[in-house]
Design an enzyme around this catalytic site. Structure first.
Site, PDB file in Angstrom:
ATOM      1  N   HIS A 151      43.750  48.195  31.400  1.00 33.33           N
ATOM      2  CA  HIS A 151      44.209  48.087  32.796  1.00 33.33           C
ATOM      3  C   HIS A 151      45.727  48.081  32.870  1.00 33.33           C
ATOM      4  O   HIS A 151      46.416  47.938  31.848  1.00 33.33           O
ATOM      5  CB  HIS A 151      43.678  46.788  33.423  1.00 33.33           C
ATOM      6  CG  HIS A 151      44.272  45.554  32.809  1.00 33.33           C
ATOM      7  ND1 HIS A 151      43.966  45.129  31.532  1.00 33.33           N
ATOM      8  CD2 HIS A 151      45.184  44.663  33.281  1.00 33.33           C
ATOM      9  CE1 HIS A 151      44.642  44.039  31.254  1.00 33.33           C
ATOM     10  NE2 HIS A 151      45.401  43.734  32.295  1.00 33.33           N
ATOM     11  N   ASP A 166      48.467  45.766  35.042  1.00 32.33           N
ATOM     12  CA  ASP A 166      48.363  44.502  35.772  1.00 32.33           C
ATOM     13  C   ASP A 166      48.528  44.687  37.285  1.00 32.33           C
ATOM     14  O   ASP A 166      49.467  45.350  37.746  1.00 32.33           O
ATOM     15  CB  ASP A 166      49.421  43.509  35.272  1.00 32.33           C
ATOM     16  CG  ASP A 166      49.049  42.947  33.903  1.00 32.33           C
ATOM     17  OD1 ASP A 166      47.844  42.819  33.619  1.00 32.33           O
ATOM     18  OD2 ASP A 166      49.979  42.672  33.114  1.00 32.33           O
ATOM     19  N   HIS A 203      47.135  48.413  29.104  1.00 30.83           N
ATOM     20  CA  HIS A 203      47.035  47.525  27.951  1.00 30.83           C
ATOM     21  C   HIS A 203      45.651  46.893  27.868  1.00 30.83           C
ATOM     22  O   HIS A 203      44.887  46.891  28.846  1.00 30.83           O
ATOM     23  CB  HIS A 203      48.147  46.460  27.949  1.00 30.83           C
ATOM     24  CG  HIS A 203      48.088  45.526  29.107  1.00 30.83           C
ATOM     25  ND1 HIS A 203      48.527  45.866  30.363  1.00 30.83           N
ATOM     26  CD2 HIS A 203      47.654  44.248  29.210  1.00 30.83           C
ATOM     27  CE1 HIS A 203      48.361  44.845  31.186  1.00 30.83           C
ATOM     28  NE2 HIS A 203      47.827  43.847  30.511  1.00 30.83           N
ATOM     29  N   ARG A 227      52.079  34.135  30.861  1.00 32.02           N
ATOM     30  CA  ARG A 227      52.398  35.455  31.424  1.00 32.02           C
ATOM     31  C   ARG A 227      53.073  35.327  32.786  1.00 32.02           C
ATOM     32  O   ARG A 227      52.575  34.610  33.659  1.00 32.02           O
ATOM     33  CB  ARG A 227      51.117  36.280  31.577  1.00 32.02           C
ATOM     34  CG  ARG A 227      51.406  37.737  31.893  1.00 32.02           C
ATOM     35  CD  ARG A 227      50.126  38.532  32.097  1.00 32.02           C
ATOM     36  NE  ARG A 227      49.761  38.556  33.501  1.00 32.02           N
ATOM     37  CZ  ARG A 227      48.650  39.126  33.978  1.00 32.02           C
ATOM     38  NH1 ARG A 227      47.795  39.695  33.153  1.00 32.02           N
ATOM     39  NH2 ARG A 227      48.394  39.128  35.273  1.00 32.02           N
TER      40      ARG A 227
END
Ligand code: SIN
Length: 301
Positions: free
Chosen positions: A122, A124, A277, A292
């Site tokens: 995907h 983000d 990723h 994150r």
């Protein structure tokens, strides 16, 4: 083309230069940044160098960020643009709504973070009207084996399509939806709580271009993913399914990939406009915890 970066703070304007190297990896993307301490103010020239390297290499690996605090992580990220708050706010670091805990650790039987973040390829927050510019993932606790993150260069994915397929997909839009595979994830792990109506309202499906233009470099890249892209709009369902299956398979071929094997205190900053990723997986009995922060990008075109 230039980025709309956050205004410089006075600390950044006057901070001493740091001595650091940017070493591109051999392969389709990525570079290592050695010697830059993100817990110290990064001055304007150093910041420009980092910004350019990020555009050139799409994934930057800052080594040895042992002293970086969550506040500093947030502050550095915020120099690239406004920060996004993940819909699963139960996994935000207490006192830091912009920091999502990515972790497979259970404390008293309860998850401390999102343990299955990134189990499908995907980009983000591609399910938001303004998808993410980039994400900065900082390693706090790493497993002794596994836990790698894979990245795939979507400019190369676009460049290597046949002329005919490029012509077919260039004008198309596709729906991206956060909930596309949520029930499937919920059925197989403890990491996906039921969402409240307010949370569901935050993640309505959006239409995104199948091929997007990077707003800073002008390069084209594929912008579909097996996690969030549900269908191509305006084409029959069976054609949409077949086309997406072809694009998903094409976009993540090994020759477009960099595999990140985490080292203690790495901070990895990737460009969600250029790469997909995937979290390759961690054995259940080994602990993994990372923080994150995600930067809001432009409406994709
Ligand atoms: C993510 O998709 O942001 C998480 C990646 C990872 O945990 O390796």
């Amino acid at each position: 083309m230039s980025a709309t970066l956050a205004p410089q703070t006075s600390a950044a304007a006057t901070a001493p230069a740091q001595t650091f190297d940017i070493r591109p990896f051999v392969g389709p993307l990525g570079a290592e940044v050695i010697g830059l301490d993100l817990s110290r103010p990064v001055n304007t020239d150093d910041f420009r160098r980092i910004h350019q390297a990020h555009l050139d290499h799409h994934v930057l690996v800052f080594r040895d960020q042992a002293s970086l605090t969550p506040d500093q992580h947030v502050a550095f990220s915020g120099r690239f643009g406004p920060l996004q708050i993940h819909v699963l706010n139960t996994f935000a670091l207490p006192g830091h709504p912009e920091v999502l805990i990515v972790s497979n650790i259970l404390e008293n039987g309860k998850p401390i973070g999102l343990g299955d973040a990134g189990v499908f390829w995907h980009s983000d927050l591609s399910y938001k009207e303004k998808p993410s510019l980039g994400s900065l993932l900082h390693a706090h606790e790493l497993p002794s084996e596994g836990g790698d993150t894979l990245f795939a260069n979507q400019h190369l994915a676009w460049d290597t399509l046949s002329a005919e397929l490029k012509k077919t997909i260039a004008p198309l839009k596709a729906e991206h939806h956060y909930l596309a595979r949520y029930a499937e994830l919920q059925a197989r792990s403890p990491w996906r709580p039921n969402l409240s109506p307010e949370q569901v309202a935050q993640v309505k499906p959006v239409a995104q271009p199948v091929v997007r233009t990077h707003p800073e470099t002008g390069r084209k890249g594929l912008f579909v993913s097996e996690h969030f892209t549900t269908r191509i709009l305006g084409v029959p369902e069976d054609e949409s399914r077949a086309l997406l299956a072809e694009l998903f398979a094409h976009s993540v071929q090994p020759q477009f990939q960099y595999r990140h094997q985490w080292q203690p205190h790495d901070l990895v900053f990737w460009d969600n406009r250029s790469v997909l990723h995937l979290a390759a997986g961690t054995p259940d009995h080994l602990r993994r915890k990372l923080y994150r922060v995600t930067i809001e990008g432009d409406v994709a075109y």
